[in-house]
Scaffold this motif. Structure first.
Motif, PDB file in Angstrom:
ATOM      1  N   ASP A 114      -0.189  -4.850  -8.535  1.00 51.45           N
ATOM      2  CA  ASP A 114       0.621  -3.668  -8.838  1.00 51.45           C
ATOM      3  C   ASP A 114      -0.035  -2.432  -8.232  1.00 51.45           C
ATOM      4  O   ASP A 114      -1.197  -2.475  -7.816  1.00 51.45           O
ATOM      5  CB  ASP A 114       0.793  -3.512 -10.354  1.00 51.45           C
ATOM      6  CG  ASP A 114      -0.524  -3.249 -11.037  1.00 51.45           C
ATOM      7  OD1 ASP A 114      -0.932  -2.077 -11.108  1.00 51.45           O
ATOM      8  OD2 ASP A 114      -1.162  -4.229 -11.475  1.00 51.45           O
ATOM      9  N   GLY A 115       0.712  -1.351  -8.182  1.00 54.14           N
ATOM     10  CA  GLY A 115       0.271  -0.137  -7.506  1.00 54.14           C
ATOM     11  C   GLY A 115      -1.043   0.415  -8.029  1.00 54.14           C
ATOM     12  O   GLY A 115      -1.910   0.806  -7.245  1.00 54.14           O
ATOM     13  N   THR A 116      -1.219   0.419  -9.360  1.00 54.01           N
ATOM     14  CA  THR A 116      -2.429   0.982  -9.957  1.00 54.01           C
ATOM     15  C   THR A 116      -3.653   0.161  -9.562  1.00 54.01           C
ATOM     16  O   THR A 116      -4.689   0.710  -9.174  1.00 54.01           O
ATOM     17  CB  THR A 116      -2.322   0.976 -11.500  1.00 54.01           C
ATOM     18  OG1 THR A 116      -1.015   1.428 -11.845  1.00 54.01           O
ATOM     19  CG2 THR A 116      -3.355   1.862 -12.131  1.00 54.01           C
ATOM     20  N   PHE A 122       0.824  -1.217   0.000  1.00 56.26           N
ATOM     21  CA  PHE A 122       0.000   0.000   0.000  1.00 56.26           C
ATOM     22  C   PHE A 122       0.857   1.266   0.000  1.00 56.26           C
ATOM     23  O   PHE A 122       0.522   2.253  -0.645  1.00 56.26           O
ATOM     24  CB  PHE A 122      -0.940   0.032   1.207  1.00 56.26           C
ATOM     25  CG  PHE A 122      -2.215  -0.721   0.963  1.00 56.26           C
ATOM     26  CD1 PHE A 122      -3.194  -0.188   0.137  1.00 56.26           C
ATOM     27  CD2 PHE A 122      -2.427  -1.958   1.530  1.00 56.26           C
ATOM     28  CE1 PHE A 122      -4.374  -0.877  -0.108  1.00 56.26           C
ATOM     29  CE2 PHE A 122      -3.595  -2.660   1.289  1.00 56.26           C
ATOM     30  CZ  PHE A 122      -4.576  -2.121   0.468  1.00 56.26           C
ATOM     31  N   LEU A 140      -4.003  -1.762  -6.978  1.00 53.96           N
ATOM     32  CA  LEU A 140      -4.236  -1.604  -5.545  1.00 53.96           C
ATOM     33  C   LEU A 140      -4.889  -0.249  -5.261  1.00 53.96           C
ATOM     34  O   LEU A 140      -5.805  -0.143  -4.447  1.00 53.96           O
ATOM     35  CB  LEU A 140      -2.893  -1.706  -4.814  1.00 53.96           C
ATOM     36  CG  LEU A 140      -2.926  -2.237  -3.395  1.00 53.96           C
ATOM     37  CD1 LEU A 140      -3.719  -3.528  -3.318  1.00 53.96           C
ATOM     38  CD2 LEU A 140      -1.505  -2.468  -2.900  1.00 53.96           C
ATOM     39  N   TYR A 141      -4.442   0.773  -5.964  1.00 52.65           N
ATOM     40  CA  TYR A 141      -5.015   2.105  -5.781  1.00 52.65           C
ATOM     41  C   TYR A 141      -6.484   2.118  -6.198  1.00 52.65           C
ATOM     42  O   TYR A 141      -7.333   2.672  -5.506  1.00 52.65           O
ATOM     43  CB  TYR A 141      -4.227   3.152  -6.576  1.00 52.65           C
ATOM     44  CG  TYR A 141      -4.895   4.493  -6.552  1.00 52.65           C
ATOM     45  CD1 TYR A 141      -5.096   5.157  -5.331  1.00 52.65           C
ATOM     46  CD2 TYR A 141      -5.360   5.089  -7.717  1.00 52.65           C
ATOM     47  CE1 TYR A 141      -5.750   6.383  -5.289  1.00 52.65           C
ATOM     48  CE2 TYR A 141      -6.011   6.309  -7.678  1.00 52.65           C
ATOM     49  CZ  TYR A 141      -6.202   6.949  -6.470  1.00 52.65           C
ATOM     50  OH  TYR A 141      -6.847   8.154  -6.423  1.00 52.65           O
ATOM     51  N   ARG A 196       3.636   1.623  -1.386  1.00 51.81           N
ATOM     52  CA  ARG A 196       4.174   1.783  -2.744  1.00 51.81           C
ATOM     53  C   ARG A 196       3.224   2.573  -3.632  1.00 51.81           C
ATOM     54  O   ARG A 196       3.665   3.240  -4.565  1.00 51.81           O
ATOM     55  CB  ARG A 196       4.439   0.407  -3.372  1.00 51.81           C
ATOM     56  CG  ARG A 196       5.855  -0.076  -3.227  1.00 51.81           C
ATOM     57  CD  ARG A 196       6.189  -1.122  -4.293  1.00 51.81           C
ATOM     58  NE  ARG A 196       5.162  -2.140  -4.422  1.00 51.81           N
ATOM     59  CZ  ARG A 196       5.226  -3.337  -3.840  1.00 51.81           C
ATOM     60  NH1 ARG A 196       6.260  -3.665  -3.112  1.00 51.81           N
ATOM     61  NH2 ARG A 196       4.244  -4.207  -4.002  1.00 51.81           N
ATOM     62  N   THR A 197       1.902   2.496  -3.388  1.00 53.51           N
ATOM     63  CA  THR A 197       0.949   3.228  -4.231  1.00 53.51           C
ATOM     64  C   THR A 197       1.085   4.737  -4.002  1.00 53.51           C
ATOM     65  O   THR A 197       0.699   5.527  -4.838  1.00 53.51           O
ATOM     66  CB  THR A 197      -0.527   2.836  -3.946  1.00 53.51           C
ATOM     67  OG1 THR A 197      -0.901   3.342  -2.658  1.00 53.51           O
ATOM     68  CG2 THR A 197      -0.743   1.342  -3.986  1.00 53.51           C
ATOM     69  N   ARG A 198       1.595   5.152  -2.863  1.00 54.13           N
ATOM     70  CA  ARG A 198       1.761   6.566  -2.478  1.00 54.13           C
ATOM     71  C   ARG A 198       0.436   7.322  -2.446  1.00 54.13           C
ATOM     72  O   ARG A 198       0.406   8.546  -2.481  1.00 54.13           O
ATOM     73  CB  ARG A 198       2.713   7.293  -3.443  1.00 54.13           C
ATOM     74  CG  ARG A 198       4.119   6.764  -3.391  1.00 54.13           C
ATOM     75  CD  ARG A 198       4.979   7.410  -4.452  1.00 54.13           C
ATOM     76  NE  ARG A 198       6.315   6.852  -4.425  1.00 54.13           N
ATOM     77  CZ  ARG A 198       7.256   7.234  -3.573  1.00 54.13           C
ATOM     78  NH1 ARG A 198       7.025   8.184  -2.705  1.00 54.13           N
ATOM     79  NH2 ARG A 198       8.457   6.665  -3.602  1.00 54.13           N
ATOM     80  N   GLU A 199      -0.680   6.623  -2.437  1.00 54.66           N
ATOM     81  CA  GLU A 199      -1.981   7.282  -2.488  1.00 54.66           C
ATOM     82  C   GLU A 199      -2.718   7.190  -1.163  1.00 54.66           C
ATOM     83  O   GLU A 199      -3.683   7.904  -0.939  1.00 54.66           O
ATOM     84  CB  GLU A 199      -2.863   6.650  -3.577  1.00 54.66           C
ATOM     85  CG  GLU A 199      -2.305   6.729  -4.980  1.00 54.66           C
ATOM     86  CD  GLU A 199      -2.353   8.136  -5.549  1.00 54.66           C
ATOM     87  OE1 GLU A 199      -3.031   8.994  -4.953  1.00 54.66           O
ATOM     88  OE2 GLU A 199      -1.701   8.368  -6.584  1.00 54.66           O
ATOM     89  N   TYR A 200      -2.276   6.292  -0.308  1.00 55.20           N
ATOM     90  CA  TYR A 200      -2.983   6.101   0.950  1.00 55.20           C
ATOM     91  C   TYR A 200      -2.263   6.852   2.054  1.00 55.20           C
ATOM     92  O   TYR A 200      -1.062   6.700   2.233  1.00 55.20           O
ATOM     93  CB  TYR A 200      -3.073   4.606   1.283  1.00 55.20           C
ATOM     94  CG  TYR A 200      -3.744   4.340   2.598  1.00 55.20           C
ATOM     95  CD1 TYR A 200      -5.106   4.576   2.764  1.00 55.20           C
ATOM     96  CD2 TYR A 200      -3.017   3.893   3.699  1.00 55.20           C
ATOM     97  CE1 TYR A 200      -5.737   4.354   3.972  1.00 55.20           C
ATOM     98  CE2 TYR A 200      -3.639   3.666   4.919  1.00 55.20           C
ATOM     99  CZ  TYR A 200      -4.996   3.897   5.046  1.00 55.20           C
ATOM    100  OH  TYR A 200      -5.607   3.691   6.253  1.00 55.20           O
TER     101      TYR A 200
END
Ligand SMILES: [Zn+2]
Length: 199
Positions: free
Chosen positions: A185-187, A95, A189-190, A97-101
């Motif tokens: 992958d990050g996308t 999570f 998961l985001y 790694r997504t840098r969004e949370y």
């Protein structure tokens, strides 16, 4: 067939303990260690020892950390009204790694698995409930894997948390069913995170 020397046998036994590593792979790993220089073998042994001695569970979120509280729990920049509940410390890394949370985490250290004898007492559920008592947390996101164990765990927790008047949500799954979060992958998961729905 000649028997392997006792120290080599011990090394194979130790590598066999890793999940997903069969006897054949354990043997291969043991021979790789034997191919190392003394300094390389020492570095490997030291890394295992240091990780075990220096890391422990964060007092709040149960992720591994060197200090009493992990950097995320210590941070003043994180949104303290949201907790993302995950199975393992590996999922926290995924999570992040997504840098969004920007909320907090809670690591359960496992999922319900009646066949393996894993129930509520083996998971860090008491520690999670303790965090929900002071009214700071407004939403708990169930980010357990889309597997039977992940679903059962999420449903069980939602039943405990909803009566506290806290919103309970589940990741939207464009994630591969039966797959583990750490491989998403990050996308993906985001998207799963931003499309989450109320339970
Ligand atoms: Zn923490």
């Amino acid at each position: 067939m000649a028997k392997q020397a006792a120290p080599l046998q011990q090394l194979i036994d130790q590598f066999s303990r890793f999940s997903g590593v069969g006897r054949k792979n354990a043997t291969r790993m043991a021979y790789q260690v034997m191919g190392m220089t003394d300094a390389e073998a020492d570095a490997l042994a030291d890394a295992i020892r240091a990780a075990h001695r220096r890391l422990h569970r964060c007092k709040v979120c149960q992720d591994y950390t060197e200090e009493e509280l992990c950097p995320i729990c210590q941070s003043t920049k994180r949104d303290r009204s949201v907790i993302c509940v995950v199975e393992s410390p590996r999922d926290v890394t995924a999570f992040e790694r997504t840098r969004e949370y920007n909320g907090l985490y809670h690591v359960l250290h496992g999922l319900f698995s009646p066949m393996d004898g894993i129930g509520a007492d083996q998971l860090c559920i008491r520690e999670l409930l303790a965090r929900l008592q002071d009214g700071t947390v407004k939403e708990v996101i169930m980010a357990t894997s889309p597997t039977v164990e992940g679903d059962v765990t999420a449903t069980y927790l939602a039943r405990l948390i909803k009566p506290l008047g806290i919103k309970t949500t589940r990741l939207a799954y464009g994630l591969p069913v039966g797959g583990s979060l750490e491989y998403a992958d990050g996308t993906t998961l985001y998207r799963a995170l931003s499309g989450r729905g109320e339970m």
